[in-house]
Scaffold this motif. Structure first.
Motif, PDB file in Angstrom:
ATOM      1  N   PHE A 203      14.741  57.412  39.054  1.00 52.31           N
ATOM      2  CA  PHE A 203      15.458  58.298  38.024  1.00 52.31           C
ATOM      3  C   PHE A 203      16.916  57.729  38.620  1.00 52.31           C
ATOM      4  N   ILE A 204      17.324  57.798  39.638  1.00 49.74           N
ATOM      5  CA  ILE A 204      18.694  57.249  40.038  1.00 49.74           C
ATOM      6  C   ILE A 204      18.920  55.924  39.507  1.00 49.74           C
ATOM      7  N   ILE A 205      18.094  55.136  39.970  1.00 44.06           N
ATOM      8  CA  ILE A 205      18.317  53.595  39.518  1.00 44.06           C
ATOM      9  C   ILE A 205      18.263  53.481  37.988  1.00 44.06           C
ATOM     10  N   ILE A 206      17.637  53.999  37.132  1.00 49.17           N
ATOM     11  CA  ILE A 206      17.578  53.783  35.881  1.00 49.17           C
ATOM     12  C   ILE A 206      18.966  54.623  35.134  1.00 49.17           C
ATOM     13  N   GLU A 207      19.087  55.956  35.530  1.00 50.33           N
ATOM     14  CA  GLU A 207      20.002  56.498  34.885  1.00 50.33           C
ATOM     15  C   GLU A 207      21.588  56.053  35.507  1.00 50.33           C
ATOM     16  N   LEU A 208      21.971  55.752  36.667  1.00 53.42           N
ATOM     17  CA  LEU A 208      23.114  55.423  37.098  1.00 53.42           C
ATOM     18  C   LEU A 208      23.358  53.833  36.917  1.00 53.42           C
ATOM     19  N   THR A 209      22.494  53.102  37.676  1.00 57.20           N
ATOM     20  CA  THR A 209      22.763  51.636  37.619  1.00 57.20           C
ATOM     21  C   THR A 209      22.442  51.180  36.081  1.00 57.20           C
ATOM     22  N   GLY A 210      21.414  51.643  35.543  1.00 63.22           N
ATOM     23  CA  GLY A 210      21.026  51.041  34.246  1.00 63.22           C
ATOM     24  C   GLY A 210      21.574  51.579  33.265  1.00 63.22           C
ATOM     25  N   ASN A 211      21.830  52.833  33.226  1.00 64.30           N
ATOM     26  CA  ASN A 211      22.497  53.647  31.914  1.00 64.30           C
ATOM     27  C   ASN A 211      24.071  53.740  32.126  1.00 64.30           C
ATOM     28  N   LEU A 212      24.451  53.161  33.369  1.00 63.23           N
ATOM     29  CA  LEU A 212      26.055  53.325  33.696  1.00 63.23           C
ATOM     30  C   LEU A 212      26.724  54.488  33.734  1.00 63.23           C
ATOM     31  N   HIS A 213      26.044  55.591  34.454  1.00 61.00           N
ATOM     32  CA  HIS A 213      26.596  56.810  34.521  1.00 61.00           C
ATOM     33  C   HIS A 213      27.387  56.887  35.934  1.00 61.00           C
ATOM     34  N   PHE A 214      28.498  57.354  35.996  1.00 61.01           N
ATOM     35  CA  PHE A 214      29.447  57.409  36.990  1.00 61.01           C
ATOM     36  C   PHE A 214      29.187  58.489  38.032  1.00 61.01           C
ATOM     37  N   GLU A 215      28.042  59.181  37.965  1.00 61.30           N
ATOM     38  CA  GLU A 215      27.828  60.462  38.836  1.00 61.30           C
ATOM     39  C   GLU A 215      27.539  59.587  40.145  1.00 61.30           C
ATOM     40  N   GLY A 216      27.089  58.455  40.094  1.00 54.97           N
ATOM     41  CA  GLY A 216      26.839  57.519  41.413  1.00 54.97           C
ATOM     42  C   GLY A 216      28.213  57.434  42.219  1.00 54.97           C
ATOM     43  N   VAL A 217      29.289  57.149  41.479  1.00 54.88           N
ATOM     44  CA  VAL A 217      30.572  56.785  42.103  1.00 54.88           C
ATOM     45  C   VAL A 217      31.106  58.364  42.601  1.00 54.88           C
ATOM     46  N   MET A 218      31.061  59.343  41.776  1.00 55.51           N
ATOM     47  CA  MET A 218      31.512  60.879  42.270  1.00 55.51           C
ATOM     48  C   MET A 218      30.532  61.054  43.604  1.00 55.51           C
ATOM     49  N   LEU A 219      29.190  60.722  43.743  1.00 56.76           N
ATOM     50  CA  LEU A 219      28.359  61.320  44.841  1.00 56.76           C
ATOM     51  C   LEU A 219      28.897  60.459  46.015  1.00 56.76           C
ATOM     52  N   PHE A 220      29.387  59.105  45.906  1.00 59.79           N
ATOM     53  CA  PHE A 220      29.770  58.372  46.969  1.00 59.79           C
ATOM     54  C   PHE A 220      30.785  59.092  47.622  1.00 59.79           C
ATOM     55  N   PHE A 221      32.098  59.500  46.806  1.00 56.72           N
ATOM     56  CA  PHE A 221      33.080  60.213  47.393  1.00 56.72           C
ATOM     57  C   PHE A 221      32.706  61.384  48.021  1.00 56.72           C
ATOM     58  N   LEU A 222      31.746  62.289  47.333  1.00 61.59           N
ATOM     59  CA  LEU A 222      31.251  63.463  47.858  1.00 61.59           C
ATOM     60  C   LEU A 222      30.723  63.422  49.055  1.00 61.59           C
ATOM     61  N   VAL A 223      29.503  62.485  49.332  1.00 57.57           N
ATOM     62  CA  VAL A 223      28.859  62.493  50.555  1.00 57.57           C
ATOM     63  C   VAL A 223      29.931  62.012  51.529  1.00 57.57           C
ATOM     64  N   TRP A 224      30.785  61.067  51.237  1.00 63.34           N
ATOM     65  CA  TRP A 224      31.540  60.666  52.193  1.00 63.34           C
ATOM     66  C   TRP A 224      32.445  61.724  52.732  1.00 63.34           C
ATOM     67  N   SER A 225      32.921  62.648  51.964  1.00 59.13           N
ATOM     68  CA  SER A 225      33.885  63.789  51.960  1.00 59.13           C
ATOM     69  C   SER A 225      32.946  64.772  52.920  1.00 59.13           C
ATOM     70  N   LEU A 226      31.722  64.971  52.874  1.00 59.09           N
ATOM     71  CA  LEU A 226      30.891  65.667  53.632  1.00 59.09           C
ATOM     72  C   LEU A 226      30.766  65.245  55.183  1.00 59.09           C
ATOM     73  N   TYR A 227      30.605  63.930  55.242  1.00 56.43           N
ATOM     74  CA  TYR A 227      30.638  63.306  56.483  1.00 56.43           C
ATOM     75  C   TYR A 227      32.046  63.266  57.408  1.00 56.43           C
ATOM     76  N   LEU A 228      33.039  63.279  56.653  1.00 55.93           N
ATOM     77  CA  LEU A 228      34.417  63.659  57.342  1.00 55.93           C
ATOM     78  C   LEU A 228      34.618  65.025  57.707  1.00 55.93           C
ATOM     79  N   LEU A 229      34.283  66.010  56.588  1.00 56.87           N
ATOM     80  CA  LEU A 229      34.336  67.259  56.904  1.00 56.87           C
ATOM     81  C   LEU A 229      33.357  67.733  58.128  1.00 56.87           C
TER      82      LEU A 229
END
Length: 472
Positions: A203-229
């Motif tokens: 689902f992640i591969i098809i919807e984000l990489t395949g269909n170009l939805h930028f939730e993937g970029v949003m989630l990168f910053f979110l998990v990075w923020s949680l790591y820093l926190l």
């Protein structure tokens, strides 16, 4: 060479499933029309089975799983998205910025209906994005717009070139999510292989990489923020969280959940002692009970977000953007659950679609749930915080009038830091929402939507209400 030799020698079975998955992903990317529902369902289901087999038979061999995840994404690199047409608007916005035009101030209709072509291939992009997108102002935040502008800058007048660059950015973000997600799981003393529930999820591969939805970029910053926190670097965590908000607005609703993060008693310090050395604790900024730090955290998030919006700011922008965001609550409806049930009750009583009223009431219920989890649950560790986010965001989606498949990506990622698995069940079941494309009018079959949500609610109740585990 030795790596390849070892792979073929000791991992023949998972490599077979990687090969089969590659063939199916290629078929999905280059030989699927979204109206071909039978093929879509078969490919989607098979890819989930193969993903499970790859993880299971590989013994969580990290290198093989990483190579597989990147390979599957690269297979989509030159494919035109076939389940969504949003990318046409992405390219439009990016080219508008390069032309010095503020994309928040003009709808595509305002140009085309007046016979103006402000950008290269304007008519082709306009036709591709569809009437719904072309008639409204853009709702994509500034870092998302930056990605669109980068694609426009380096692709020239090629639509396919823009797609390749946008897809490369999303793949890079997923690699970043893999890196910080694995590190955070290790710090929390949780199995690091859980990250593959997200990274290898079809689902992640098809919807984000395949269909170009930028939730993937949003989630990168979110998990990075949680790591820093978790590392005690809460000021930088606030900056990165603002970047996540500036890709998609979704993390805005999570801000109240940080209320107890600076709680006295130093639960966070205890959490850190279990996962890092004493030297790291001594040099890190461990949060204490300090209302000033809480206010400063929110202030950094708010100011950083405003600064990122500043290049586009005007009173007209505020009016247009608020109108566009408001449409999602009062006009649009797709793949909803509780809303559809209430809507039918409204039809039975009044004979009309009461979305204008219901669309105002349901967000209030979502807000009350968010505030309840913010003030009455002490979200002072990452597992507690992510657990609250997963439950709160799931409830928000259950109460929403519009639930596009890619919205679930946030739940899929954050559930790896919790004991909940219902988002993984949802990531499989939501393919049923695409059955709406089996007809020319794209009308939904409510029996199919009911089947989807029966599966999802059953998993949700099993875990949240009955407090039983779904084992993966």
């Amino acid at each position: 060479m030795s790596l390849l030799t070892n792979l073929f020698k000791y991992h023949k079975t998972p490599l077979l499933f990687v090969l089969l998955s590659s063939i199916f992903y290629l078929s999905f990317a280059y030989d699927l029309v979204r109206t071909d529902i039978i093929k879509l369902l078969l490919l989607y289901t098979a890819l989930f089975v193969f993903a499970f087999k790859i993880i299971k038979t590989s013994g969580f061999y990290f290198r093989l799983l990483v190579i597989s995840a990147i390979l599957f994404r690269l297979l989509f690199l030159f494919a035109i998205p076939n389940l969504s047409q949003d990318f046409y608007r992405f390219i439009w916005d990016g080219r508008m910025i390069l032309e010095g035009l503020n994309p928040y101030l003009y709808s595509p209709d305002s140009f085309i209906e007046n016979g103006k072509l402000p950008i290269a291939q304007a008519q082709e992009l306009y036709n591709g994005m569809g009437a719904l997108s072309s008639s409204h102002f853009t709702n994509y935040p500034p870092i998302n717009q930056l990605c669109f502008a980068i694609a426009a800058l380096f692709s020239g007048k090629s639509i396919l070139g823009s797609i390749v660059i946008l897809r490369t950015l999303i793949i890079a973000a997923d690699i970043g999510t893999l890196y910080f997600g694995k590190k955070l799981l290790e710090r929390l003393k949780l199995p690091s292989n859980r990250v593959f529930w997200y990274i290898l999820n079809p689902f992640i591969i098809i919807e984000l990489t395949g269909n170009l939805h930028f939730e993937g970029v949003m989630l990168f910053f979110l998990v990075w923020s949680l790591y820093l926190l978790h590392s005690g670097k809460w000021k930088w965590a606030a900056v990165v969280l603002a970047c996540s908000i500036s890709v998609k607005l979704i993390p805005l609703m999570f801000l109240p959940l940080f209320f107890w993060w600076f709680k006295k008693g130093n639960v966070i310090a205890n959490e850190m002692k279990q996962s890092v050395s004493m030297k790291e604790i001594a040099t890190s900024q461990v949060p204490h009970n300090d209302i000033f730090k809480l206010i400063l955290f929110y202030a950094i998030v708010g100011i950083t977000t405003l600064l990122l919006f500043l290049p586009f700011f005007s009173m007209e922008f505020i009016n247009n953007y608020s109108q566009t965001v408001g449409l999602w609550f009062g006009k649009f409806e797709f793949n909803a659950s509780i809303y559809y049930l209430i809507r039918e009750i409204g039809f039975a009583i009044t004979g009309y679609n009461e979305i204008a009223i219901i669309g105002k009431v349901l967000p209030i219920l979502s807000l009350l749930i968010i505030l309840g989890f913010s003030f009455f649950k002490q979200n002072n560790t990452i597992p507690k915080l992510t657990t609250s986010i997963v439950v709160v965001f799931a409830c928000y989606l259950f109460l929403s009038t519009t639930v596009h498949p890619w919205y679930i990506a946030t739940l899929v990622l954050l559930c790896v830091f919790t004991n909940y698995r219902f988002p993984l069940v949802w990531s499989v079941a939501l393919v049923l929402s695409y059955l709406a494309y089996s007809n020319s009018s794209n009308s939904e079959n409510l029996w199919i939507i009911e089947l989807e949500y029966m599966i999802v609610f059953a998993a949700f109740i099993w875990e949240i209400v009955l407090k039983k585990r779904i084992r993966i």
